[in-house]
Design an enzyme around this catalytic site. Structure first.
Site, PDB file in Angstrom:
ATOM      1  N   TYR A 115       0.838  -1.198   0.000  1.00 42.77           N
ATOM      2  CA  TYR A 115       0.000   0.000   0.000  1.00 42.77           C
ATOM      3  C   TYR A 115       0.877   1.253   0.000  1.00 42.77           C
ATOM      4  O   TYR A 115       0.693   2.170  -0.803  1.00 42.77           O
ATOM      5  CB  TYR A 115      -0.919  -0.026   1.225  1.00 42.77           C
TER       6      TYR A 115
ATOM      7  N   SER B 278     -26.278  21.232  19.267  1.00 42.72           N
ATOM      8  CA  SER B 278     -25.819  20.236  20.229  1.00 42.72           C
ATOM      9  C   SER B 278     -27.066  19.574  20.809  1.00 42.72           C
ATOM     10  O   SER B 278     -28.173  20.081  20.649  1.00 42.72           O
ATOM     11  CB  SER B 278     -24.974  20.886  21.318  1.00 42.72           C
TER      12      SER B 278
ATOM     13  N   GLU C   8     -28.059   5.071  18.522  1.00 46.93           N
ATOM     14  CA  GLU C   8     -26.647   4.861  18.181  1.00 46.93           C
ATOM     15  C   GLU C   8     -25.790   5.146  19.414  1.00 46.93           C
ATOM     16  O   GLU C   8     -26.250   5.807  20.354  1.00 46.93           O
ATOM     17  CB  GLU C   8     -26.231   5.799  17.047  1.00 46.93           C
TER      18      GLU C   8
ATOM     19  N   LYS D   4     -23.061   6.969  21.595  1.00 45.53           N
ATOM     20  CA  LYS D   4     -22.553   8.340  21.658  1.00 45.53           C
ATOM     21  C   LYS D   4     -21.053   8.250  21.922  1.00 45.53           C
ATOM     22  O   LYS D   4     -20.609   7.893  23.010  1.00 45.53           O
ATOM     23  CB  LYS D   4     -23.257   9.085  22.792  1.00 45.53           C
TER      24      LYS D   4
ATOM     25  N   GLU E 205     -18.520  12.025  13.915  1.00 51.46           N
ATOM     26  CA  GLU E 205     -17.708  12.146  15.121  1.00 51.46           C
ATOM     27  C   GLU E 205     -16.309  11.632  14.802  1.00 51.46           C
ATOM     28  O   GLU E 205     -16.147  10.505  14.344  1.00 51.46           O
ATOM     29  CB  GLU E 205     -18.344  11.306  16.240  1.00 51.46           C
TER      30      GLU E 205
ATOM     31  N   CYS F 264       5.802  -6.935  61.725  1.00 52.40           N
ATOM     32  CA  CYS F 264       6.951  -7.321  62.534  1.00 52.40           C
ATOM     33  C   CYS F 264       6.856  -6.780  63.960  1.00 52.40           C
ATOM     34  O   CYS F 264       7.680  -7.110  64.807  1.00 52.40           O
ATOM     35  CB  CYS F 264       8.245  -6.850  61.884  1.00 52.40           C
TER      36      CYS F 264
ATOM     37  N   CYS G  82       7.239   1.616  58.686  1.00 51.03           N
ATOM     38  CA  CYS G  82       7.879   0.679  59.594  1.00 51.03           C
ATOM     39  C   CYS G  82       9.381   0.890  59.413  1.00 51.03           C
ATOM     40  O   CYS G  82       9.884   0.815  58.301  1.00 51.03           O
ATOM     41  CB  CYS G  82       7.499  -0.753  59.218  1.00 51.03           C
TER      42      CYS G  82
ATOM     43  N   CYS H  82      12.263  -6.007  58.579  1.00 55.34           N
ATOM     44  CA  CYS H  82      10.832  -6.366  58.595  1.00 55.34           C
ATOM     45  C   CYS H  82      10.566  -7.346  57.454  1.00 55.34           C
ATOM     46  O   CYS H  82      10.879  -7.074  56.298  1.00 55.34           O
ATOM     47  CB  CYS H  82       9.994  -5.108  58.417  1.00 55.34           C
TER      48      CYS H  82
END
Ligand SMILES: [Zn+2]
Length: 669
Positions: free
Chosen positions: A37, A83, A114, A116, A176, A413, A429, A434
């Site tokens: 390609y 919107s 669909e 979103k 989108e 411990c 600690c 330990c």
């Protein structure tokens, strides 16, 4: 070549490339390799360079992008880009449905639902079937001209297909633009490696990529585009409903989301919302809700719009990724640096697609702030891949459980604990021997991102500590055959394997050793940066805070941690011991692009989010090779979802199998 021959050749190449693009995206069945390609494309580009007058507006060579010197000019939309209103519950969605019926009394209403997608809205304009403009939504009336950037998106057709459908003289269509989650993660990893700021979410990454002055960079980001509606058209428009539009848009060559559904009743809409919500995490891009539209355009017209949004469409937003559950216990964990962390043990609950049974409470101040106690019901939240977090206590337990108190001694411990000087919140600690700290340190040291000592897992580490065979990290290099044969379930073969893995780990580069040492605040990436900068451990040991904090990606906190680590009592002795054991302390100088030198890869199954071409691109970029079939020559088989027979073959031949995540780690570690 003369002009006539060049024209013919350009046409032939254009046709062939367009067909490959179609197959690649709309039919998901490429018949040429990426290499072939790219070869076609570069041949086309060089011919167009030689004969610039022959370069057409819809030439696939636009896919590679160009560099422009000024930001995107403003452009007025031919039809307003509305919107949508949001609803946050099925109840609110039902209220919308009732309002529709008031507007259309007694009529039957069909819907199209669909997903979103959380991306960037874009408008594409086609004149006589050729893409002439690509714009962002902007304020709905005026957007930005981002034609060059949108032309690089391979799922945006540069010219429409006339085979099945008449092409309108003028068509303005909306969709989108988004970045798949896998690409988003790869991009952020690469940026963070280079010390660049990462994007907060795929939407920001998409928006940033579209607005780049150099769309050659946009072209490499693998943005995608789904078409969802149309703005306007002149002559030749053939569709009477949203569903009709979707089907015909597909015939025109637009990329259509496969999850569209025609809903004959409102109940179907609700079912679609619920199903989508459940499977949102199986989808390789960010989905934050469902968009529902009235199907019939005549009904849409009669319902009309308010100033801001149409009345015939609405968004149903998925609830935040939260869950409530009961705290069954609060425990204190000891980390490898001795830090004590309160952790809430929970009654298992599903949140954002995973079962959660523990959540970190970060520190004891946070426990106090939350006022959290055993038996309380709490609200959890999960965002992306982040560890779940307790947001608040929802209901107090009615049992009289005692308030949780920070421990006075180490719960493992019994040793003394102290507040870190720099950080008044964290408790440590301070007992250097330990056992819990040692256990964590050893497990960390042997882990995959560190020294990668396979078969030195938790169970073995526990035994080694219990039998007193190791008292510090370096002791693992002194383990002999007789020692290991004393371990439970350890026979000759297993012992040899472990010894070999320990021996092999001595060759690991400095970056892994540095990470493996478990220095506070030093993660894999910081370790890699430091190793690259200093090249050997002794040089790093001599570094001072003022030098370290200047390094990009390091900063003050890490610089302090490093210096503190090397000054600590015992560090010098430990490092000396590790060095005498023969562990490498040098970072090899890495030659760019040869991480996978001569390694042969085969991919099988669906690589969630990552396209095949990207995956092979990554391999090639790092010096590896792609094979079509599995054989003994194959080094790795990378496994996607629903792998084919190649997986079985790999297992039979004993070829190393990687998950997609492991493959990515290989490249980005
Ligand atoms: Zn302890």
């Amino acid at each position: 070549m003369d002009k006539v021959a060049a024209k013919r050749e350009i046409e032939r190449l254009t046709n062939e490339i367009d067909q490959h693009n179609q197959r690649y995206y709309n039919q998901n069945s490429p018949i040429v390799s990426d290499k072939e390609y790219d070869h076609l494309l570069s041949r086309l580009i060089s011919l167009e360079k030689e004969f610039p007058v022959l370069k057409k507006n819809d030439s696939p060579s636009h896919r590679v992008g160009i560099k422009i010197s000024q930001g995107a000019p403003a452009v007025k939309h031919r039809a307003k880009m509305f919107s949508l209103d949001n609803t946050y519950s099925i109840g609110e969605l039902t209220d919308w449905f009732k309002r529709l019926h008031k507007g259309l009394p007694g009529e039957k209403i069909e819907f199209v639902a669909e997903l979103k997608i959380d991306g960037v809205s874009a408008s594409l304009t086609y004149e006589k079937g050729q893409m002439v403009l690509g714009a962002t939504r902007g304020d709905g009336t005026v957007g930005e001209d981002v034609t060059y950037a949108l032309k690089t998106i391979r799922t945006v057709p540069l010219k429409l297909c006339r085979d099945k459908e008449p092409v309108p003289d003028l068509l303005e269509i909306r969709g989108e633009v988004f970045m798949p989650l896998a690409d988003f993660r790869l991009l952020n990893e690469a940026r963070s490696c280079k010390g660049e700021q990462v994007f907060a979410n795929p939407r920001n990454a998409t928006s940033g990529s579209i607005k780049l002055l150099d769309s050659r960079v946009t072209a490499k980001r693998n943005l995608q585009c789904f078409i969802h509606s149309f703005g306007m058209s002149e002559r030749g428009r053939n569709w009477q409903s949203q569903w009709d539009f979707i089907l015909r848009a597909k015939d025109l060559g637009f990329n259509i989301n496969p999850h569209y559904r025609l809903c004959l009743t409102f109940e179907d809409v609700i079912a679609y919302c619920q199903e989508s919500q459940e499977r949102r995490h199986d989808i390789p891009y960010e989905v934050d809700g469902v968009v529902v539209k009235v199907n019939n355009f005549k009904q849409q017209e009669r319902l009309g719009a308010t100033l801001k949004s149409p009345r015939w469409a609405i968004a149903y937003k998925f609830p935040a990724q939260q869950a409530t559950t009961v705290v069954s216990n609060i425990v204190v964990q000891v980390g490898r640096t001795g830090v004590l962390t309160p952790v809430a043990e929970l009654e298992p609950v599903e949140c954002a697609g995973v079962t959660i049974s523990r959540a970190t409470l970060h520190n004891f101040d946070e426990v106090k702030r939350l006022g959290i106690k055993q038996g309380d019901t709490v609200l959890l939240q999960r965002a992306g891949d982040v560890i779940p977090k307790v947001i608040k206590v929802v209901t107090k337990s009615d049992k009289k459980s005692k308030p949780f108190k920070a421990p006075k001694r180490c719960p493992v411990c019994g040793g003394d604990i102290a507040k870190d000087r720099d950080d008044q919140v964290a408790l440590h600690c301070i007992n250097p021997s330990c056992s819990k700290q040692l256990e964590r340190r050893l497990i960390h040291f042997a882990s995959r991102g560190a020294m990668d000592i396979e078969s030195l897992g938790e169970a073995v580490v526990l035994q080694l500590i219990k039998k007193g065979m190791v008292k510090d990290i370096a002791d693992i290099y002194a383990l002999g055959k007789e020692d290991l044969l004393k371990l439970e379930l350890f026979k000759e073969k297993k012992v040899n394997r472990l010894l070999k893995a320990i021996e092999e780990s001595k060759k690991q580069p400095l970056s892994r050793l540095l990470f493996g040492l478990g220095i506070e605040n030093i993660g894999e990436k910081a370790a890699a940066v430091l190793a690259k900068k200093y090249e050997n451990l002794q040089a790093l040991q001599r570094a001072e805070v003022v030098d370290l904090e200047k390094i990009r990606d390091v900063g003050k906190v890490m610089a302090d941690s490093i210096v503190k680590f090397f000054q600590q009592a015992g560090t010098e002795k430990l490092i000396d011991k590790i060095q005498r054991a023969g562990v490498n302390m040098i970072e090899p100088v890495e030659i760019e692009g040869v991480k996978l030198l001569d390694k042969k890869f085969v991919f099988t199954g669906e690589l969630s989010g990552l396209s095949r071409s990207q995956a092979s691109g990554l391999v090639k970029m790092h010096g590896g090779e792609i094979l079509a079939t599995v054989s003994k020559k194959t080094d790795y088989v990378v496994l996607g979802r629903n792998p084919g027979s190649k997986y079985a073959k790999a297992k039979r031949l004993g070829v190393r199998v990687l998950t997609l995540k492991e493959f990515q780690e290989m490249i980005y570690e």
